[in-house]
Design an enzyme around this catalytic site. Structure first.
Site, PDB file in Angstrom:
ATOM      1  N   TYR B 147      38.459 -66.929 -18.534  1.00 19.76           N
ATOM      2  CA  TYR B 147      39.642 -67.733 -18.263  1.00 19.76           C
ATOM      3  C   TYR B 147      40.366 -67.143 -17.056  1.00 19.76           C
ATOM      4  CZ  TYR B 147      43.986 -70.273 -18.978  1.00 19.76           C
ATOM      5  OH  TYR B 147      45.084 -71.073 -18.808  1.00 19.76           O
ATOM      6  N   THR B 150      45.208 -65.364 -13.799  1.00 28.57           N
ATOM      7  CA  THR B 150      45.915 -64.327 -13.035  1.00 28.57           C
ATOM      8  C   THR B 150      45.269 -64.101 -11.665  1.00 28.57           C
ATOM      9  OG1 THR B 150      46.513 -63.279 -15.106  1.00 28.57           O
ATOM     10  CG2 THR B 150      46.643 -61.907 -13.138  1.00 28.57           C
ATOM     11  N   SER B 156      52.758 -63.056 -14.169  1.00 29.37           N
ATOM     12  CA  SER B 156      53.592 -63.792 -15.112  1.00 29.37           C
ATOM     13  C   SER B 156      53.970 -65.187 -14.626  1.00 29.37           C
ATOM     14  CB  SER B 156      54.867 -62.996 -15.400  1.00 29.37           C
ATOM     15  OG  SER B 156      54.565 -61.831 -16.117  1.00 29.37           O
ATOM     16  N   GLY B 189      39.013 -61.112 -17.930  1.00 30.85           N
ATOM     17  CA  GLY B 189      38.080 -60.489 -18.869  1.00 30.85           C
ATOM     18  C   GLY B 189      36.780 -61.262 -18.974  1.00 30.85           C
ATOM     19  N   GLN B 346      58.915 -34.779 -40.050  1.00 29.96           N
ATOM     20  CA  GLN B 346      57.634 -35.492 -40.045  1.00 29.96           C
ATOM     21  C   GLN B 346      57.762 -36.813 -40.818  1.00 29.96           C
ATOM     22  OE1 GLN B 346      55.341 -34.374 -38.156  1.00 29.96           O
ATOM     23  NE2 GLN B 346      53.321 -35.071 -38.829  1.00 29.96           N
ATOM     24  N   ARG B 349      59.388 -39.257 -38.673  1.00 33.39           N
ATOM     25  CA  ARG B 349      58.514 -39.748 -37.612  1.00 33.39           C
ATOM     26  C   ARG B 349      57.521 -40.778 -38.151  1.00 33.39           C
ATOM     27  NH1 ARG B 349      56.400 -34.268 -34.749  1.00 33.39           N
ATOM     28  NH2 ARG B 349      55.615 -35.655 -33.120  1.00 33.39           N
ATOM     29  N   GLY B 417      48.298 -31.077 -31.597  1.00 35.06           N
ATOM     30  CA  GLY B 417      47.213 -31.006 -30.632  1.00 35.06           C
ATOM     31  C   GLY B 417      46.047 -31.918 -30.996  1.00 35.06           C
ATOM     32  N   GLU B 440      49.926 -61.802 -21.968  1.00 41.08           N
ATOM     33  CA  GLU B 440      50.507 -62.933 -22.716  1.00 41.08           C
ATOM     34  C   GLU B 440      52.031 -62.919 -22.628  1.00 41.08           C
ATOM     35  OE1 GLU B 440      48.708 -65.335 -23.738  1.00 41.08           O
ATOM     36  OE2 GLU B 440      46.872 -64.258 -23.223  1.00 41.08           O
ATOM     37  N   ASP B 442      54.800 -60.486 -20.201  1.00 40.57           N
ATOM     38  CA  ASP B 442      55.347 -59.125 -20.195  1.00 40.57           C
ATOM     39  C   ASP B 442      56.522 -59.046 -21.162  1.00 40.57           C
ATOM     40  OD1 ASP B 442      55.829 -56.465 -18.418  1.00 40.57           O
ATOM     41  OD2 ASP B 442      57.738 -57.390 -18.977  1.00 40.57           O
TER      42      ASP B 442
END
Lengths: 704, 704
Positions: B147, B150, B156, B189, B346, B349, B417, B440, B442
């Site tokens: 498709y 862009t 956009s 794509g 934690q 978070r 880490g 789709e 911004d």
């Protein structure tokens, strides 16, 4: 040769190069003067000199950097580090020149940790004998080392490591051993493939006692042929989000014997034979290195923010999108799309990052000055600066690296789709940057150290004030100063009545100080009076550390422009060379940084009682006004002053000359998948679906 | 064979598998029941069935995924997509089965856009004749398409694209042409290597007029041998931050001629010969597809959050670090390190991310229901739902994808880490996820559409209320409802006097509604009364959209648990199957999500006047208490209920069985750099420094 060829067509008008020229023409200050303020003449001259040496050396070529797989990238990084060593030896580079060249080349390599961790560890912990045996060959790169502290199951808590080093009196040796899988050394940069020696942190056991982690310098690979020595197993830990040009490695020991001299013995030692442990004289001495590393990471944060902002700001001045109907742009008679940098949202996304990068320039220099001052003081037995410097460097490492990681990603997103392309330079930069939020103290864990210092300072201050013997002249550091101001009047209200008054630095500092101090007071109350556990307060402790460090950043920014930041001995104050226009432009950034810092987290300022609702609205207006009228015209000038050569940016869309689309399409032709017109795999995986019978002629198209 | 071998040693005690078993034993609800609530039986049964087909097929093998360079990864992805097509044909999969299999395999491939953009574009814009010519062969994968909208210089703003399609009456053809470098198709794509057809958006020019962008379905590569057709140039755009298994491509046309039937003509057409343009009947129809795509992206967001949270939560239950001195853990008599999941930081978070994932499950299902309902309505000429659904899907795409990208990165960092290692599964997942914030629409630009709808609704409501004819029974959607509540009493204050009262959903909704409505009112005032420009208000418009959409998420969460969310025809309400314990656990999450949403941005709630300072402190206490006592015991149960097989997670540290360190070390042995003991490059780049004379014997070690 690429099968992909672009047409010989220009981008549609206006051209990027013309747009950037127009931007530069309206900059109100001298970019060179601003760069000199940030870096000093020495740095800028050195950069030109090193760049000329490096830019065209094939060992430092960046044109294939975005295309290679890991093994190829690692080999190239090995070549790069080798060539850098040779060049440094040829030109007799100072450590500053080496680091500067390394920054320009901008690729973490297999020898990086040798320079940044192995040699500093030796320098600080070797006896004279060990300096001869280990450090001097390391300086000549005969020994290439790594620093093996982290284990598979043990990171932030060094005291928890499991590798053992047991003293064997009979042979005067240590037996280095990995008792569990979790004790495998892990994440060690340079260990995977390059290093032949390691400084290994292991639990020193002697005479039946465990004395906790100590550093040992030991050989791990043969000096003859680089094979692993018997008793040592090591390798690379595999691919990572970034840093793939470094061989982070793993290692385990099977009762590996090393002589007693392997124990780095400047501070503690073992008596031969008896194995008696000799204690270190002062364990505070080791804090010095941590302060240095964390202060360096503040510098890395400003570097990351400045670099990402350079790319995104330049691109945003060139990229056009939609028409701003209230203020349409024209080219001749034609209405053209508006540059995205003219949209207030894009300004709000980028300009605070530019301002934050400038803020971090000043604070990173100040942290380095304090590090050196503290080192000098400690050498003469004066530890008075240590606690403050250690606390602020920990907190600032956490705050600025979190800011920088967010800023790089925000800049990447602000470049829209093209920020997702490797050719923007931003993805690799982000991937190599993000470990900064984890290493050298995880950003969340680290703030507990800053919190402890703040609470201790507060408690002592309160006690002093209660003792009746307190005089405000006893206040000898900025932390105590803002805590004391708060204690003088915890109910202080902001006197501002119009948005422009928020440009007053005293108001900015009062708001930030009152907010941080009120948070300190509240946490101390919770801990001491309500007897809340430390664990239950961790989120608040993190928040107060951020508040404290934001105040430091704003404070240093204001003082730095005024010329009121102290300088190291013999260094001229960079503010002395600033013209009025540069000073005004810097003040705009300082105002933006301070106001935006307050405005983006208004809750804490409202709860502190200092600001009222109306002030948040005023700040919002003041920020938008400042960005549109003062920052926008200088945006390109501000990022040009960061003085990043295109060689460093390695970005199609952030180039100095604005030829975004030309550079971008040229880079695409180099993609390895474009070497052939028909892709490898067509015969096996596409043709069986689209033309299974192998029909000749344009069978499908004939349907059209 | 790897040169790296790990010792046959276990991790130190306690073992990860034991820890997870203990966690599972204390879960208060049935994990299977919870999974069924989230997904339904059909999904879970299908997952088992598809997994059995896929897991051991070499085409879908993931064991090399983290090690390959781009060209190898692309070839493997081509094979994967080919095999998937064959499998789907063999088993006659429904589209749902195909998508589900694709999710399990979890690798964006070259045929992805064929299914998700090319075929849907054809399906919605083809005439019956074109369905035969294009869509049916595409469904059989004879045509493989992309498709192409862009362009290099245009993202956009679709209206700004530059590619032209000029009607040539003489030959009844279109001349497709790329007039500038900026008009090159970019980011498409599947175009780079795989597609043989493209739907190209180009400016339709006929009879001397420009009718703006229209869609054309055209061949680009030969059906015989896949070479590019004359007049078409295309290739891959190069490496990206993620999505490197997809061939995002570029393309330009040199007066490429295609027949008139190439114009997708369901809605507009050209009369042959005269070239007269026939207008589309209703341009609102195209909004339907956008709503679908954006609603799907809300689903992708919940998938990303749930998956990252699964990995980070399991690992945090196993990873131990430091000793919590106020509450030390013991193993027998020995004090051991505390699992990081027991630290409040934690929990802060991770747990809000688990709650947000659950919230997005409910809203993504609701958005899909509304999409289908609206589609049905529109088919019968009823456009009443469209504006609301379009506005909320735009805003929710923006909010939830921003949340998910942050959540994945936060989970990654919460793994310390090891979150930086590819083996955690998190870096690749993040890299493949982040384009969601850009494509789709911004995330910053998109919110303007939601803002426009909110302001229009508000203005109409105010006018109606002024007209004197207003009755609250006219309120027929939740947006008008909260705006009206605000207008009834703009000075409403929160009546809460103790922290537990914030568990009341009516209070949560009142706070969120009052805050969003007060922001709408303020912006409408600025635009209409103060005559501020739209551009100057973009930051506020973004913020109000986030506020509006947070309210939607909280609302749907509350309604969904109660069983008060409508269901599609014939679908049983999933809340009907919930036992009391599951309902209680879900309510804990709903409370956490609502309270955390308010608490993390307290400024807007304080400024709205609804909450006062004391409430923020109460919310903080309530959140910490809820997390410690209610969420923590169920944390592993909550993420187990997301039902991700290990095959999907592909994570050493997030495995169901908790054998973190065993899996991790095994993966490291597969690193290609570990194939040899001595690294390629030693002779050239290391030996000349460490043993330049090629000395035999352990020369350096003899110094020890």
């Amino acid at each position: 040769m690429s099968a992909l060829r672009f047409p010989n067509l220009p981008p549609s008008e206006p051209q990027g190069s013309d747009l950037l020229s127009q931007e530069r023409a309206r900059t109100t200050f001298s970019v060179h003067e601003m760069s000199t303020f940030l870096y000093g003449e020495v740095h800028l001259e050195r950069q030109d000199r090193l760049l000329a040496l490096i830019e065209n050396d094939p060992a430092f070529d960046k044109s294939n950097r975005y295309f290679r797989g890991r093994s190829d990238r690692f080999r190239a990084a090995l070549r790069k580090d080798h060539t850098l060593v040779k060049l440094s030896q040829k030109h007799k580079w100072t450590p500053e020149e080496y680091s500067h060249a390394d920054m320009l080349i901008d690729e973490p390599g297999p020898f990086g940790l040798h320079r940044n961790m192995f040699m500093p560890a030796l320098a600080s912990q070797c006896t004279d004998e060990q300096i001869e045996k280990f450090l001097k060959p390391a300086m000549r790169y005969e020994i290439i080392g790594c620093y093996a502290q982290t284990e598979l199951g043990h990171g932030s808590n060094v005291q928890g490591i499991e590798t053992t080093a047991t003293y064997i009196p009979e042979t005067d040796e240590f037996d280095i051993h990995t008792p569990y899988l979790t004790a495998s050394k892990w994440w060690i940069g340079g260990l995977g493939k390059a290093a032949n020696h390691a400084v290994v942190m292991a639990r020193l056991r002697t005479a039946g006692k465990d004395f906790g982690p100590h550093a040992f310098c030991i050989p791990i690979r043969s000096m003859e042929d680089h094979t692993l020595l018997p008793g040592v197993m090591a390798g690379d830990i595999g691919p990572k989000m970034g840093y793939n040009t470094t061989d982070n490695g793993c290692m385990w020991f099977d009762h590996y014997r090393v002589p007693r001299i392997s124990l780095l013995a400047k501070f503690s030692n073992i008596k031969p034979g008896s194995g008696e442990y000799v204690k270190p004289p002062n364990d505070k001495l080791s804090y010095g290195t941590m302060v240095f590393v964390r202060a360096s990471l503040v510098g890395a944060a400003r570097h990351g923010m400045a670099r990402a902002a350079t790319i995104a700001t330049r691109y945003s001045a060139i990229r056009r999108q939609f028409v701003d109907k209230d203020s349409p742009k024209k080219l001749g008679n034609q209405i053209i799309e508006t540059p995205v940098l003219d949209y207030s949202m894009q300004q709000y996304r980028l300009f605070p990052i530019i301002a934050a990068a400038y803020a971090c320039f000043l604070t990173s220099k100040e942290m380095m000055r304090l590090y050196h001052l503290n080192l000098k003081n400690m050498a003469s037995g004066d530890f008075s600066l240590l606690a403050d410097v250690h606390a602020s460097s920990s907190g600032l490492k956490s705050l600025t690296s979190t800011m920088a990681a967010a800023a790089i990603e925000d800049c990447r997103r602000a470049c829209g789709g093209h920020g997702f392309s490797s050719f923007s330079g931003l993805p690799l930069m982000l991937q190599d940057y993000v470990p900064n939020v984890t290493w050298e103290g995880d950003n969340y864990i680290l703030t507990q150290q800053t919190g402890r210092y703040l609470f201790k300072s507060f408690r002592e201050l309160v006690a002093k004030r209660k003792s009746g013997k307190f005089q405000s002249t006893q206040i000898n550091n900025p932390t105590l100063a803002y805590l004391n101001t708060y204690l003088e009047n915890p109910n202080l209200k902001c006197p501002v009545t119009s948005s422009a008054q928020f440009h007053n630095p005293e108001i900015q500092l009062a708001a930030l100080g009152h907010r941080a101090a009120s948070m300190v007071a509240q946490i101390v109350h919770a801990l001491d009076v309500e007897k809340r556990t430390w664990n239950s307060m961790l989120v608040d402790i993190y928040n107060v550390t951020m508040a404290h460090c934001q105040l430091i950043l704003v404070q240093n920014f204001i003082l730095g422009i005024r010329g009121d930041l102290a300088q190291p001995d013999g260094v001229e104050n960079p503010a002395a060379g600033l013209s009025a226009t540069s000073k005004e432009a810097l003040t705009d950034l300082s105002n933006l940084f301070a106001m935006h810092t307050i405005h983006k987290q208004p809750g804490e300022f409202l709860i502190s009682g200092y600001l009222q609702d109306k002030h948040i609205a005023m700040l919002g207006e003041s920020i938008m006004d400042l960005m549109e009228h003062k920052i926008r015209p200088n945006a390109i000038g501000f990022v040009d002053a960061f003085a990043f050569p295109d060689f460093v940016l390695n970005s199609a869309i952030g180039r100095f000359d604005g030829k975004v689309y030309e550079a971008y399409t040229e880079m695409a032709t180099r993609e390895p998948l474009n070497k052939t017109e028909v892709v490898d795999g067509y015969e096996e995986f596409i043709k069986p679906l689209t033309n299974p019978k192998g029909l000749k002629g344009h069978t499908m198209q004939s349907r059209l």
